[in-house]
Write a protein that holds these residues in place. Structure first.
Motif, PDB file in Angstrom:
ATOM      1  N   SER A 209       0.942  -1.056   0.334  1.00  0.00           N
ATOM      2  CA  SER A 209      -0.005  -0.246   0.121  1.00  0.00           C
ATOM      3  C   SER A 209       1.333   0.778  -0.409  1.00  0.00           C
ATOM      4  CB  SER A 209      -1.100   0.146   0.881  1.00  0.00           C
ATOM      5  OG  SER A 209      -0.433   0.091   2.298  1.00  0.00           O
ATOM      6  N   GLY A 210       2.192   1.148  -0.152  1.00  0.00           N
ATOM      7  CA  GLY A 210       2.738   2.293   0.356  1.00  0.00           C
ATOM      8  C   GLY A 210       3.291   2.889   1.371  1.00  0.00           C
ATOM      9  N   LEU A 211       2.900   2.060   2.407  1.00  0.00           N
ATOM     10  CA  LEU A 211       2.565   2.947   4.249  1.00  0.00           C
ATOM     11  C   LEU A 211       3.777   2.398   4.311  1.00  0.00           C
ATOM     12  CD1 LEU A 211      -0.404   2.254   6.700  1.00  0.00           C
ATOM     13  CD2 LEU A 211       1.832   1.463   6.809  1.00  0.00           C
ATOM     14  N   ILE A 212       4.099   3.844   5.464  1.00  0.00           N
ATOM     15  CA  ILE A 212       5.274   4.102   6.520  1.00  0.00           C
ATOM     16  C   ILE A 212       4.599   4.475   7.488  1.00  0.00           C
ATOM     17  CG2 ILE A 212       7.134   4.991   7.841  1.00  0.00           C
ATOM     18  CD1 ILE A 212       8.329   4.928   4.683  1.00  0.00           C
ATOM     19  N   GLU A 213       4.303   3.723   8.283  1.00  0.00           N
ATOM     20  CA  GLU A 213       3.907   4.665  10.091  1.00  0.00           C
ATOM     21  C   GLU A 213       5.305   4.927  11.341  1.00  0.00           C
ATOM     22  OE1 GLU A 213       0.944   2.683  12.417  1.00  0.00           O
ATOM     23  OE2 GLU A 213       2.013   1.877  12.902  1.00  0.00           O
ATOM     24  N   LEU A 214       5.498   6.058  11.592  1.00  0.00           N
ATOM     25  CA  LEU A 214       6.135   6.797  12.264  1.00  0.00           C
ATOM     26  C   LEU A 214       5.828   6.897  13.803  1.00  0.00           C
ATOM     27  CD1 LEU A 214       7.917   9.466  10.456  1.00  0.00           C
ATOM     28  CD2 LEU A 214       8.593   6.996  10.305  1.00  0.00           C
ATOM     29  N   ASP A 215       6.599   6.437  14.883  1.00  0.00           N
ATOM     30  CA  ASP A 215       6.386   6.428  16.519  1.00  0.00           C
ATOM     31  C   ASP A 215       6.872   7.679  16.763  1.00  0.00           C
ATOM     32  OD1 ASP A 215       5.738   6.083  18.956  1.00  0.00           O
ATOM     33  OD2 ASP A 215       6.342   4.472  19.161  1.00  0.00           O
ATOM     34  N   HIS A 216       6.609   8.230  16.806  1.00  0.00           N
ATOM     35  CA  HIS A 216       7.263  10.113  17.845  1.00  0.00           C
ATOM     36  C   HIS A 216       7.199   9.800  19.443  1.00  0.00           C
ATOM     37  CE1 HIS A 216       6.611  11.214  13.557  1.00  0.00           C
ATOM     38  NE2 HIS A 216       5.419  10.697  13.675  1.00  0.00           N
ATOM     39  N   GLY A 217       6.918   8.827  19.835  1.00  0.00           N
ATOM     40  CA  GLY A 217       6.121   8.544  21.019  1.00  0.00           C
ATOM     41  C   GLY A 217       5.075   9.219  21.892  1.00  0.00           C
TER      42      GLY A 217
END
Length: 306
Positions: A209-217
């Motif tokens: 799906s061309g997805l990136i998920e970032l965890d920012h805390g």
């Protein structure tokens, strides 16, 4: 018959005395003449002129001669001069001029003449340059807090600084107010860089799906979809404004970037969509809760402008 001389008388005695005196005078005159001739013949012409008696000095007594010529008798001065022996003048010693030796000249070195000072060049007056106006210092950007009051990061637009992007949504989004599709306003959308809107760690990547998920805390996440390429990997730390991929059309028909902000409400350690999508979205301090019926909004990115 013999004549008798008459007896001398007194007159006759006088005549005899006169004749005797005259004879004696004549004799003396003759001696004087001889002496005179001898003396003046041996003296130089100057002496003749010097000792020749003047007419006033002469007492001439003449005697008759047989030829009738009257002969002058020498004067007493002439006779005195004749009786004086001639003195030969002592020659004066001639002084020989001794040449004075000329002083020997010693060559004295002449001091070198000092060069004449050159006149100082008078600088021509030049027009003073007009002072350049001082550039007005740009106001420093206000320090943006890393966290907002609700605890979420200060999310910035996920595109290059200064780019303008149009925000839109539609009813098919679930929920439509919590999902935004971004299109590049000043050119082609496809291939534009996608940047991390806040610092964090790559929590999940889905190439299908061309997805990136970032965890920012702090339970906060950001989601980016439809990217055909990625420049980061799972577990990698990223900085705010760092490139993570490019805009594309993976699993959709039109190239654009789908963007969400998610909070882990159930505490399972991941942001779930669509149940945990946050409404409204807060981007660069502005709140966005778009619907299908609202107008599109154009936003200028401030990401990575420092």
């Amino acid at each position: 018959m013999t004549r008798r001389r008459p007896a001398p008388t007194h007159r006759g005695k006088r005549k005899v005395l006169l004749a005797a005196t005259t004879g004696a005078a004549v004799a003396l005159a003759a001696v004087g003449v001889l002496t005179y001739s001898y003396v003046f013949a041996s003296v130089e012409p100057q002496a003749k002129v010097l000792y020749e008696p003047t007419p006033s000095q002469r007492v001439v007594t003449h005697r008759p001669s047989r030829s009738g010529v009257r002969v002058p008798l020498p004067t007493a001065t002439e006779m005195a001069m004749a009786s004086t022996p001639t003195q030969t003048p002592t020659p004066t010693p001639t002084r020989t001029a001794t040449p004075t030796p000329k002083p020997t000249k010693t060559a004295t070195p002449r001091p070198k003449p000092k060069p004449a000072p050159r006149p100082k060049a008078v600088p021509k007056p030049q027009p003073r340059p007009e002072p350049k106006p001082k550039p007005t210092p740009k106001p420093k950007p206000t320090a943006v807090p890393t966290r907002l009051p609700d605890g979420r990061p200060n999310f910035l637009l996920p595109f290059r600084c200064g780019q303008r992007w149009r925000a839109t949504t539609y009813a098919g989004h679930n929920p439509e107010q919590g999902k935004i599709d971004w299109f590049f306003e000043d050119g082609t959308t496809r291939g534009q860089d996608v940047l991390a809107s806040a610092p964090g760690v790559v929590a999940h990547i889905s190439p299908g799906s061309g997805l990136i998920e970032l965890d920012h805390g702090g339970g906060w996440y950001s989601v980016y979809i439809h990217m055909p390429t990625f420049t980061v990997g799972e577990g990698q730390k990223v900085a705010q404004g760092q490139k993570i991929g490019e805009v594309g059309s993976v699993n959709t028909g039109v190239a654009h970037l789908h963007y969400e902000q998610v909070y882990d409400e159930n505490g399972d350690g991941r942001g779930s969509t669509p149940s945990e999508i946050q409404i409204p979205l807060i981007i660069q301090g502005a709140k966005y809760a778009l619907t299908e019926s609202t107008d599109d909004v154009v936003v200028t990115s401030k990401n990575n402008c420092g």
